[in-house]
Motif scaffolding. Structure first.
Motif, PDB file in Angstrom:
ATOM      1  N   SER A  33       0.830  -1.203   0.000  1.00 49.61           N
ATOM      2  CA  SER A  33       0.000   0.000   0.000  1.00 49.61           C
ATOM      3  C   SER A  33       0.864   1.252   0.000  1.00 49.61           C
ATOM      4  CB  SER A  33      -0.916   0.007   1.223  1.00 49.61           C
ATOM      5  OG  SER A  33      -0.139   0.071   2.389  1.00 49.61           O
ATOM      6  N   ASN A  34       0.278   2.325  -0.480  1.00 53.40           N
ATOM      7  CA  ASN A  34       0.902   3.643  -0.375  1.00 53.40           C
ATOM      8  C   ASN A  34       0.754   4.074   1.084  1.00 53.40           C
ATOM      9  OD1 ASN A  34       1.307   6.423  -0.286  1.00 53.40           O
ATOM     10  ND2 ASN A  34       0.466   6.741  -2.343  1.00 53.40           N
ATOM     11  N   PRO A  35       1.861   4.317   1.781  1.00 56.74           N
ATOM     12  CA  PRO A  35       1.758   4.637   3.204  1.00 56.74           C
ATOM     13  C   PRO A  35       0.958   5.904   3.492  1.00 56.74           C
ATOM     14  CG  PRO A  35       3.994   5.037   2.403  1.00 56.74           C
ATOM     15  CD  PRO A  35       3.242   4.343   1.300  1.00 56.74           C
ATOM     16  N   LEU A  36       0.835   6.782   2.497  1.00 57.41           N
ATOM     17  CA  LEU A  36       0.150   8.059   2.739  1.00 57.41           C
ATOM     18  C   LEU A  36      -1.367   7.989   2.559  1.00 57.41           C
ATOM     19  CD1 LEU A  36       2.627  10.572   1.088  1.00 57.41           C
ATOM     20  CD2 LEU A  36       2.474   9.871   3.475  1.00 57.41           C
ATOM     21  N   CYS A  37      -1.828   7.110   1.658  1.00 61.25           N
ATOM     22  CA  CYS A  37      -3.275   7.090   1.376  1.00 61.25           C
ATOM     23  C   CYS A  37      -3.913   5.726   1.624  1.00 61.25           C
ATOM     24  CB  CYS A  37      -3.547   7.503  -0.064  1.00 61.25           C
ATOM     25  SG  CYS A  37      -2.900   6.302  -1.235  1.00 61.25           S
ATOM     26  N   GLY A  38      -3.093   4.685   1.708  1.00 63.73           N
ATOM     27  CA  GLY A  38      -3.627   3.344   1.961  1.00 63.73           C
ATOM     28  C   GLY A  38      -4.041   2.600   0.705  1.00 63.73           C
ATOM     29  N   ASP A  39      -3.940   3.239  -0.470  1.00 61.57           N
ATOM     30  CA  ASP A  39      -4.280   2.547  -1.716  1.00 61.57           C
ATOM     31  C   ASP A  39      -3.316   1.371  -1.933  1.00 61.57           C
ATOM     32  OD1 ASP A  39      -6.371   4.212  -2.331  1.00 61.57           O
ATOM     33  OD2 ASP A  39      -5.163   5.575  -3.528  1.00 61.57           O
ATOM     34  N   ILE A  40      -3.871   0.301  -2.505  1.00 64.61           N
ATOM     35  CA  ILE A  40      -3.082  -0.927  -2.651  1.00 64.61           C
ATOM     36  C   ILE A  40      -2.908  -1.302  -4.116  1.00 64.61           C
ATOM     37  CG2 ILE A  40      -3.166  -3.440  -2.282  1.00 64.61           C
ATOM     38  CD1 ILE A  40      -4.471  -2.856   0.420  1.00 64.61           C
ATOM     39  N   GLU A  60      -6.411  -0.594  -6.230  1.00 63.51           N
ATOM     40  CA  GLU A  60      -7.000   0.738  -6.289  1.00 63.51           C
ATOM     41  C   GLU A  60      -5.905   1.782  -6.201  1.00 63.51           C
ATOM     42  OE1 GLU A  60     -10.074   1.278  -6.963  1.00 63.51           O
ATOM     43  OE2 GLU A  60     -10.382  -0.876  -6.954  1.00 63.51           O
ATOM     44  N   GLY A  61      -6.135   2.897  -6.841  1.00 63.14           N
ATOM     45  CA  GLY A  61      -5.149   3.966  -6.750  1.00 63.14           C
ATOM     46  C   GLY A  61      -5.609   5.163  -7.549  1.00 63.14           C
ATOM     47  N   CYS A  62      -4.915   6.264  -7.366  1.00 61.99           N
ATOM     48  CA  CYS A  62      -5.258   7.491  -8.088  1.00 61.99           C
ATOM     49  C   CYS A  62      -4.745   7.403  -9.531  1.00 61.99           C
ATOM     50  CB  CYS A  62      -4.628   8.673  -7.375  1.00 61.99           C
ATOM     51  SG  CYS A  62      -2.835   8.545  -7.333  1.00 61.99           S
ATOM     52  N   SER A 104       4.116  14.104  -1.747  1.00 60.67           N
ATOM     53  CA  SER A 104       3.007  13.169  -1.539  1.00 60.67           C
ATOM     54  C   SER A 104       2.696  12.403  -2.819  1.00 60.67           C
ATOM     55  CB  SER A 104       1.766  13.919  -1.051  1.00 60.67           C
ATOM     56  OG  SER A 104       1.392  14.877  -1.998  1.00 60.67           O
ATOM     57  N   ARG A 105       2.783  13.078  -3.959  1.00 61.63           N
ATOM     58  CA  ARG A 105       2.461  12.428  -5.230  1.00 61.63           C
ATOM     59  C   ARG A 105       3.548  11.457  -5.686  1.00 61.63           C
ATOM     60  NH1 ARG A 105      -2.505  12.259  -5.605  1.00 61.63           N
ATOM     61  NH2 ARG A 105      -2.665  12.342  -7.854  1.00 61.63           N
ATOM     62  N   ILE A 106       4.771  11.667  -5.238  1.00 64.84           N
ATOM     63  CA  ILE A 106       5.839  10.766  -5.679  1.00 64.84           C
ATOM     64  C   ILE A 106       5.591   9.348  -5.156  1.00 64.84           C
ATOM     65  CG2 ILE A 106       7.476  11.232  -3.778  1.00 64.84           C
ATOM     66  CD1 ILE A 106       8.424  10.771  -7.464  1.00 64.84           C
ATOM     67  N   LYS A 107       4.986   9.238  -3.971  1.00 64.01           N
ATOM     68  CA  LYS A 107       4.645   7.905  -3.442  1.00 64.01           C
ATOM     69  C   LYS A 107       3.621   7.228  -4.348  1.00 64.01           C
ATOM     70  CE  LYS A 107       6.617   8.313   0.816  1.00 64.01           C
ATOM     71  NZ  LYS A 107       7.790   7.532   1.176  1.00 64.01           N
ATOM     72  N   CYS A 108       2.715   8.016  -4.912  1.00 60.01           N
ATOM     73  CA  CYS A 108       1.734   7.480  -5.863  1.00 60.01           C
ATOM     74  C   CYS A 108       2.456   6.972  -7.110  1.00 60.01           C
ATOM     75  CB  CYS A 108       0.745   8.554  -6.292  1.00 60.01           C
ATOM     76  SG  CYS A 108      -0.169   9.312  -4.943  1.00 60.01           S
ATOM     77  N   ALA A 109       3.370   7.793  -7.624  1.00 58.63           N
ATOM     78  CA  ALA A 109       4.062   7.456  -8.870  1.00 58.63           C
ATOM     79  C   ALA A 109       4.941   6.214  -8.714  1.00 58.63           C
ATOM     80  CB  ALA A 109       4.904   8.643  -9.329  1.00 58.63           C
ATOM     81  N   LEU A 110       5.475   6.002  -7.501  1.00 60.96           N
ATOM     82  CA  LEU A 110       6.435   4.912  -7.297  1.00 60.96           C
ATOM     83  C   LEU A 110       5.830   3.662  -6.665  1.00 60.96           C
ATOM     84  CD1 LEU A 110       9.542   6.967  -6.089  1.00 60.96           C
ATOM     85  CD2 LEU A 110       9.019   6.150  -8.384  1.00 60.96           C
ATOM     86  N   LEU A 111       4.523   3.690  -6.370  1.00 56.79           N
ATOM     87  CA  LEU A 111       3.908   2.533  -5.699  1.00 56.79           C
ATOM     88  C   LEU A 111       4.039   1.248  -6.537  1.00 56.79           C
ATOM     89  CD1 LEU A 111       2.272   1.293  -3.406  1.00 56.79           C
ATOM     90  CD2 LEU A 111       0.189   2.160  -4.485  1.00 56.79           C
ATOM     91  N   GLY A 112       3.732   1.344  -7.827  1.00 56.41           N
ATOM     92  CA  GLY A 112       3.831   0.157  -8.690  1.00 56.41           C
ATOM     93  C   GLY A 112       5.254  -0.362  -8.760  1.00 56.41           C
TER      94      GLY A 112
HETATM   95 FE1  FES Z   1      -3.485   6.779  -3.273  1.00 56.61          FE
HETATM   96 FE2  FES Z   1      -2.210   8.125  -5.162  1.00 56.61          FE
HETATM   97  S1  FES Z   1      -3.634   8.902  -3.734  1.00 56.61           S
HETATM   98  S2  FES Z   1      -2.018   6.049  -4.702  1.00 56.61           S
END
Ligand code: FES
Length: 136
Positions: A33-40, A60-62, A104-112
């Motif tokens: 999961s993204n530690p900031l938003c919990g998306d997996i 799920e994710g943005c 905050s957005r870099i965690k989104c970009a690097l989650l995958g």
């Molecule tokens: Fe959750 Fe981007 S806001 S992955």
């Protein structure tokens, strides 16, 4: 390429994610999961010798997270598993066509990428570096 075009490409990957779904018989699976938003995000791979024969992702994710993961899995499919080690933040930002992203957005970009590395590294006997752990 213009930033409008990049925005369109990101939107296209968000709306029509490539390689989205699950494999029937994956050899490697990882989810995180993204530690900031919990998306997996979950990534599954089927190996073909030392290559990634098939790869799928789900979760799920943005828009940024989904588009970056979609671009990443499309790029890495068919390539040697070892090549996962070569991919870093700069490669993902280049795929997305953006210079820098806020913290905050870099965690989104690097989650995958984090999930892909966790799955590949478990098989390769490698570990995420300190820097990678900080970034992701
Ligand atoms: Fe959750 Fe981007 S806001 S992955």
């Amino acid at each position: 390429m213009s930033s409008d075009l990049y925005r369109e490409i990101i939107l296209d990957h968000y709306k029509n994610p490539r390689n989205y779904g699950k494999l029937e018989r994956p050899d490697l699976t990882s989810r995180e999961s993204n530690p900031l938003c919990g998306d997996i995000v979950e990534i599954q791979m089927a190996l073909d010798g030392n290559k990634i024969g098939a790869i799928r992702f789900n979760g799920e994710g943005c828009a940024i997270s989904r588009a970056a993961t979609s671009m990443l899995v499309e790029y890495i499919e068919g390539k040697p598993l070892e090549e996962v080690k070569e991919i870093d933040k700069a490669v993902i930002l280049e795929m997305l066509g953006v210079g820098e992203i806020g913290p905050s957005r870099i965690k989104c970009a690097l989650l995958g990428l984090k999930v892909l590395k966790m799955a590949a590294y478990a098989h390769l006997g490698a570990k995420l570096s300190e820097e990678e752990l900080r970034e992701y």
